[in-house]
Enzyme design. Structure first.
Site, PDB file in Angstrom:
ATOM      1  CG  HIS A 153       7.041 -13.115  -0.438  1.00 51.34           C
ATOM      2  ND1 HIS A 153       5.755 -13.719  -0.793  1.00 51.34           N
ATOM      3  CD2 HIS A 153       6.932 -12.062  -1.116  1.00 51.34           C
ATOM      4  CE1 HIS A 153       5.525 -12.781  -1.691  1.00 51.34           C
ATOM      5  NE2 HIS A 153       6.116 -12.051  -2.074  1.00 51.34           N
ATOM      6  CE  LYS A 180       1.015  -6.116  -7.342  1.00 54.92           C
ATOM      7  NZ  LYS A 180       2.100  -6.734  -6.534  1.00 54.92           N
ATOM      8  NE  ARG A 215      10.400 -11.126  -8.501  1.00 54.95           N
ATOM      9  CZ  ARG A 215       9.339 -10.869  -8.501  1.00 54.95           C
ATOM     10  NH1 ARG A 215       8.648 -11.750  -8.150  1.00 54.95           N
ATOM     11  NH2 ARG A 215       8.841  -9.689  -8.634  1.00 54.95           N
ATOM     12  CB  SER A 236       2.121 -13.586  -4.974  1.00 60.14           C
ATOM     13  OG  SER A 236       3.166 -13.549  -3.964  1.00 60.14           O
TER      14      SER A 236
END
Ligand code: PNS
Length: 160
Positions: free
Chosen positions: A17, A41, A90, A127
């Protein structure tokens, strides 16, 4: 003034990040990093903790501001007059979902999305993986800043 938004869950902020935030800070006059509450989440850190970690870790960039928001990204952009979202990609696996969100956000409010390729060093970093590894006592010291590592260690073994 050219302004951009980096939205995310940041539970917790990782070196990946921070790589994107720093590069966005080089491109825009002001970058707002906003912690979005995602009810689907389960989180390890509270919104306040995530906000504080971001404040600490982005202090080196004077044009980065941290905020929190509960709602749609486009509503935040409209309310703060931000025309563009910056997202890190990514791998190809990120692309489908990110493209869908980018097209939806543009359709909803004319807000564009700039995709930035993640530094290959962090292409596997998420994460969720950091939390899982840390919970089992694995070494994530190269993936998060030292203060975040300390907080993660404080939660090791804590169930969701
Ligand atoms: O770090 P994350 O969990 O990948 O971040 C996802 C985030 C916060 C960008 C996403 O969940 C989001 O956009 N949330 C806000 C709600 C919203 O605007 N949904 C519509 C997207 S088209």
């Amino acid at each position: 003034m050219r302004r951009a938004l980096c939205p995310g869950s940041f539970d917790p902020v990782t070196n990946g990040h921070l790589d994107i935030i720093g590069r966005a800070a080089d491109l825009y006059d002001q970058v707002v990093v906003a912690v979005f509450v995602n009810q689907s989440k389960s989180s390890m850190f509270s919104v306040e903790e995530r906000h504080q970690m971001l404040v600490d870790e982005t202090a080196r960039w004077p044009n980065v501001r941290i905020d929190t928001f509960h709602g749609l990204v486009v509503d935040y952009c409209r309310a703060h007059d931000i025309p563009v979202i910056v997202k890190g990609l990514r791998a190809v696996s990120d692309f489908d979902y990110e493209l869908q969100m980018a097209q939806m956000n543009r359709g909803l409010a004319g807000v564009d999305t700039l995709f930035m390729p993640t530094n290959p060093e962090y292409s596997f970093l998420a994460s969720s993986l950091v939390k899982e590894i840390a919970k089992w006592g694995g070494d994530v010291s190269s993936l998060v800043p030292p203060d975040v590592l300390t907080r993660l260690k404080g939660r090791a073994g804590t169930p969701d």
